[in-house]
Design an enzyme around this catalytic site. Structure first.
Site, PDB file in Angstrom:
ATOM      1  CB  SER A 117      70.924  39.393  -0.935  1.00 22.20           C
ATOM      2  OG  SER A 117      69.547  39.456  -1.301  1.00 22.20           O
TER       3      SER A 117
ATOM      4  CB  ALA B 299      77.258  45.332   5.924  1.00 18.09           C
TER       5      ALA B 299
ATOM      6  CG  HIS C 237      71.488  48.225   1.157  1.00 11.97           C
ATOM      7  ND1 HIS C 237      71.075  47.231   1.898  1.00 11.97           N
ATOM      8  CD2 HIS C 237      70.640  48.466  -0.116  1.00 11.97           C
ATOM      9  CE1 HIS C 237      69.850  46.666   0.925  1.00 11.97           C
ATOM     10  NE2 HIS C 237      69.921  47.357  -0.203  1.00 11.97           N
TER      11      HIS C 237
ATOM     12  CG  ASP D  71      71.710  43.649  -7.827  1.00 15.35           C
ATOM     13  OD1 ASP D  71      70.722  42.620  -7.899  1.00 15.35           O
ATOM     14  OD2 ASP D  71      71.752  44.128  -6.506  1.00 15.35           O
TER      15      ASP D  71
ATOM     16  N   GLY E   9      65.079  49.352   0.590  1.00 14.31           N
ATOM     17  CA  GLY E   9      65.039  49.182   2.124  1.00 14.31           C
ATOM     18  C   GLY E   9      65.558  48.032   2.486  1.00 14.31           C
TER      19      GLY E   9
ATOM     20  CD  GLN F 220      69.785  47.246  -9.948  1.00 16.74           C
ATOM     21  OE1 GLN F 220      68.472  46.578  -9.866  1.00 16.74           O
ATOM     22  NE2 GLN F 220      70.459  47.317  -9.271  1.00 16.74           N
TER      23      GLN F 220
HETATM   24  P1  AMP Z   1      68.263  46.722  -3.392  1.00 15.41           P
HETATM   25  O1  AMP Z   1      67.789  47.343  -2.192  1.00 15.41           O
HETATM   26  O2  AMP Z   1      68.458  45.133  -3.253  1.00 15.41           O
HETATM   27  O3  AMP Z   1      67.584  47.172  -4.701  1.00 15.41           O
HETATM   28  O4  AMP Z   1      69.596  47.390  -3.651  1.00 15.41           O
HETATM   29  C1  AMP Z   1      70.076  48.450  -3.510  1.00 15.41           C
HETATM   30  C2  AMP Z   1      71.486  48.580  -4.214  1.00 15.41           C
HETATM   31  O5  AMP Z   1      72.151  48.087  -3.291  1.00 15.41           O
HETATM   32  C3  AMP Z   1      71.931  47.851  -5.712  1.00 15.41           C
HETATM   33  O6  AMP Z   1      72.468  48.813  -6.315  1.00 15.41           O
HETATM   34  C4  AMP Z   1      72.411  46.819  -5.169  1.00 15.41           C
HETATM   35  O7  AMP Z   1      73.180  46.420  -6.228  1.00 15.41           O
HETATM   36  C5  AMP Z   1      73.213  47.195  -4.069  1.00 15.41           C
HETATM   37  N1  AMP Z   1      73.895  46.083  -3.188  1.00 15.41           N
HETATM   38  C6  AMP Z   1      72.646  45.106  -2.569  1.00 15.41           C
HETATM   39  N2  AMP Z   1      73.421  44.088  -2.160  1.00 15.41           N
HETATM   40  C7  AMP Z   1      74.829  44.466  -2.064  1.00 15.41           C
HETATM   41  C8  AMP Z   1      76.034  44.032  -1.780  1.00 15.41           C
HETATM   42  N3  AMP Z   1      76.025  42.911  -1.132  1.00 15.41           N
HETATM   43  N4  AMP Z   1      77.150  44.433  -1.941  1.00 15.41           N
HETATM   44  C9  AMP Z   1      77.147  45.710  -2.725  1.00 15.41           C
HETATM   45  N5  AMP Z   1      76.000  46.347  -3.055  1.00 15.41           N
HETATM   46  C10 AMP Z   1      74.795  45.543  -2.865  1.00 15.41           C
END
Ligand code: AMP
Length: 288
Positions: free
Chosen positions: A196, A47, A49, A161, A43, A164
């Site tokens: 992020s 942009a 996501h 990530d 959550g 990950q």
């Molecule tokens: P999170 O909500 O931080 O767990 O991220 C969910 C997914 O979105 C993960 O696969 C992240 O790698 C991806 N994500 C987060 N930030 C970015 C970004 N700036 N660019 C591309 N993907 C992202």
């Protein structure tokens, strides 16, 4: 009278709270012959996501976005309770681009007596694991459970990530989970800072400094590509970041496919870094 020709705002996506309800929805899509893509998130959507969600829909697949702040991937000292949560805003951000949201409770994902964890090696070793020892076990376990709940054709993860992404790729191969793992390039602010959810923690002064992390990686990658010694380029990047006020966890050059030590400079390589700026821990990585 409402103007019939006025564009209507897209409806909010429906939300499933239980695995059983999600499975019923996905079964409905399957019976229509649709393929299914899953985008796991915690959550606080931005942009980056949204880019994953758009990529997930690219070939006409039905898209389910999971929103779950997973307690087991946070250490007791980390920001689990402070992590930004705003479901209403997230649903609005997903309207018109996601077909459903899966937002389970902690109890749904971790029922009483929960005792099973995915155990990792390979790409999970080193880098983040040195500083967050149980992080990827928590990630892999919840991702395995999300994949088994939704049984999608594809699941999309950000290169932001990078470790990950490789951990999840390795896990689905090793456990023969029938899903394609798709990596999506990092979405950045105009000044290079990787988007992020944790950027919200940065003070205005820290926000000015934060893009230096990406800049240091770009400079080091250019030096390495030009034939410079990797140890020198990495040491310079660490020094620059220290000078700018970061507390550096690591700046490392790794094999892009395995995240192991570099044995062949001609193979695809990846520069990865993590550093703390005040109370915010930032990570980033770029190809070399
Ligand atoms: P999170 O909500 O931080 O767990 O991220 C969910 C997914 O979105 C993960 O696969 C992240 O790698 C991806 N994500 C987060 N930030 C970015 C970004 N700036 N660019 C591309 N993907 C992202």
């Amino acid at each position: 009278m409402p103007d019939a020709a006025a564009p209507q705002p897209a409806a909010l996506p429906p939300v499933d709270r239980s695995i059983a309800d999600l499975r019923i929805r996905v079964a409905g899509w399957r019976s229509e012959g649709r393929s299914v893509s899953l985008v796991p998130t915690m959550g606080a959507l931005h942009a980056g996501h949204v880019e994953l969600v758009r990529a997930a829909a690219a070939d006409g697949a039905r898209v389910v976005v999971s929103i779950f702040v997973n307690p087991t991937q946070f250490a007791p000292t980390e920001d689990f309770s402070a992590y930004p949560r705003n479901e209403e805003r997230d649903l609005a951000a997903l309207s018109g681009i996601a077909d459903a949201v899966f937002a389970p409770t902690v109890g749904e994902m971790y029922p009483p007596g929960f005792a099973t964890t995915v155990s990792l090696a390979g790409p999970a070793l080193g880098l983040e694991t040195e500083f967050r020892p149980n992080h990827f076990a928590g990630v892999a376990t919840v991702v395995a459970k999300l994949l088994l709940a939704a049984l999608p054709d594809r699941a999309l993860f950000g290169e932001k990530d990078y470790q990950q992404l490789l951990v999840v790729r390795r896990m689905v191969r090793d456990l023969a989970i029938p899903v394609d793992i798709v990596g999506v390039p990092t979405i950045r602010e105009a000044d290079g800072l990787a988007l992020s959810s944790r950027n919200a923690y940065l003070s205005p002064e820290e926000r000015q400094v934060a893009p230096e992390l990406h800049r240091a990686l770009v400079i080091a990658a250019a030096a390495i590509r030009a034939g410079g010694l990797a140890v020198t380029a990495l040491a310079e990047a660490r020094q620059t970041l220290n000078d700018r006020g970061f507390d550096v966890d690591y700046v490392e050059l790794r094999d892009a496919g395995s995240l192991g030590e570099v044995t062949d400079r001609a193979a695809p390589l990846r520069l990865l870094a993590a550093a703390r700026l005040g109370r915010t821990r930032l990570i980033d990585n770029i190809p070399v």
